[in-house]
Design an enzyme around this catalytic site. Structure first.
Site, PDB file in Angstrom:
ATOM      1  CG  HIS A 147       5.318   3.639  -1.990  1.00 58.24           C
ATOM      2  ND1 HIS A 147       4.532   2.885  -1.145  1.00 58.24           N
ATOM      3  CD2 HIS A 147       5.128   3.133  -3.230  1.00 58.24           C
ATOM      4  CE1 HIS A 147       3.888   1.975  -1.856  1.00 58.24           C
ATOM      5  NE2 HIS A 147       4.227   2.109  -3.120  1.00 58.24           N
TER       6      HIS A 147
ATOM      7  CD  GLU B  73      12.631   1.648   0.307  1.00 56.51           C
ATOM      8  OE1 GLU B  73      12.311   2.012   1.452  1.00 56.51           O
ATOM      9  OE2 GLU B  73      12.227   0.571  -0.190  1.00 56.51           O
TER      10      GLU B  73
ATOM     11  NE  ARG C  98      -2.703   3.923  12.903  1.00 57.74           N
ATOM     12  CZ  ARG C  98      -3.957   3.661  13.267  1.00 57.74           C
ATOM     13  NH1 ARG C  98      -4.449   2.452  13.158  1.00 57.74           N
ATOM     14  NH2 ARG C  98      -4.737   4.628  13.728  1.00 57.74           N
TER      15      ARG C  98
ATOM     16  CD  GLU D  61      -6.943  15.816   3.762  1.00 56.36           C
ATOM     17  OE1 GLU D  61      -7.994  15.491   3.187  1.00 56.36           O
ATOM     18  OE2 GLU D  61      -6.730  16.928   4.265  1.00 56.36           O
TER      19      GLU D  61
ATOM     20  CB  SER E  27      16.309  -0.849   7.090  1.00 59.83           C
ATOM     21  OG  SER E  27      15.534  -0.557   5.955  1.00 59.83           O
ATOM     22  CG  ASN E  28      13.823   3.555   4.590  1.00 60.32           C
ATOM     23  OD1 ASN E  28      14.513   4.131   3.745  1.00 60.32           O
ATOM     24  ND2 ASN E  28      13.059   2.504   4.298  1.00 60.32           N
TER      25      ASN E  28
END
Ligand code: GRF
Length: 203
Positions: free
Chosen positions: A109, A174, A91, A142, A13-14
């Protein structure tokens, strides 16, 4: 024209909100050059194809992280991608991947970081009992859900909410926040001191 590369693993959806923003002229000077999923069954890939965008599945299962990342980065470079947008990409990127695109990888997020990083952030926030939650668009480094914050939007937690209604209202924000952050980054209208990002002129 700047090329966006979208990485996703699911619903998308984003990604759709970004594609709609671009189509409506709200992210001038950007196009989606490629949509990549690490999962063949990601609905976002089908949506991308329906919209006439190039969509690629690069399976991650059973591969070492950096081996998979090298395939993804090769595909991004092949399309001359300027900005990598993680949109529900499940990931963690290898340090090698992050180094290939310094300050050119964004993530969204569904919480006000640094609260509730990781999976099911909306549920975590709801269960914790917070009165305000929201979403964060940040540069990727990272560490998981960690880089410098670009845009945050707050969402009040209502007495009538359950974790699903809260997640739905966060998702609406978002979709607004991601376009705003991409515009800022593409225009370069910011400076970063430490972790603090400051706008240098209003959009
Ligand atoms: C969103 O809640 C995003 O914040 C998180 O993963 C979810 C992806 O949703 N990183 P969608 O696939 O964009 O609909």
């Amino acid at each position: 024209m700047k090329n966006l590369g979208i990485l996703l693993s699911g619903r998308g959806s984003n990604f759709v909100a970004l594609a709609d923003s671009i189509a409506a002229g709200r992210i001038p000077g950007a196009r989606i050059a490629i949509v990549i999923s690490n999962r063949a069954d990601a609905p976002g890939i089908e949506t991308a194809r329906q919209r006439g965008l190039e969509a690629l599945v690069i399976p991650s299962k059973g591969k070492e992280r950096e081996v998979h990342d090298r395939e993804v980065v090769a595909a991004l470079n092949h399309r001359h991608v300027d900005l990598v947008c993680l949109a529900g990409y499940m990931r963690l990127l290898s340090p090698w991947f992050v180094r290939q695109f310094p300050q050119r990888i964004l993530n969204i997020h569904p919480s006000l970081l640094p609260a509730f990083p990781g999976l099911e952030a909306q549920q975590q926030a709801f269960a914790y009992g917070v009165k305000v939650s929201g979403c964060t668009v940040h540069f990727v480094d990272e560490e998981l859900d960690h880089g410098a914050i670009i845009v945050q939007k707050t969402v009040p937690v209502l007495d009538s909410d359950d974790e699903h209604t809260l997640a739905d209202r966060i998702l609406e924000q978002e979709h607004i926040a991601y376009s705003e952050a991409i515009n800022m980054v593409l225009e370069g209208t910011f400076e970063i001191a430490g972790r603090r990002l400051r706008r240098t002129r209003r959009l």
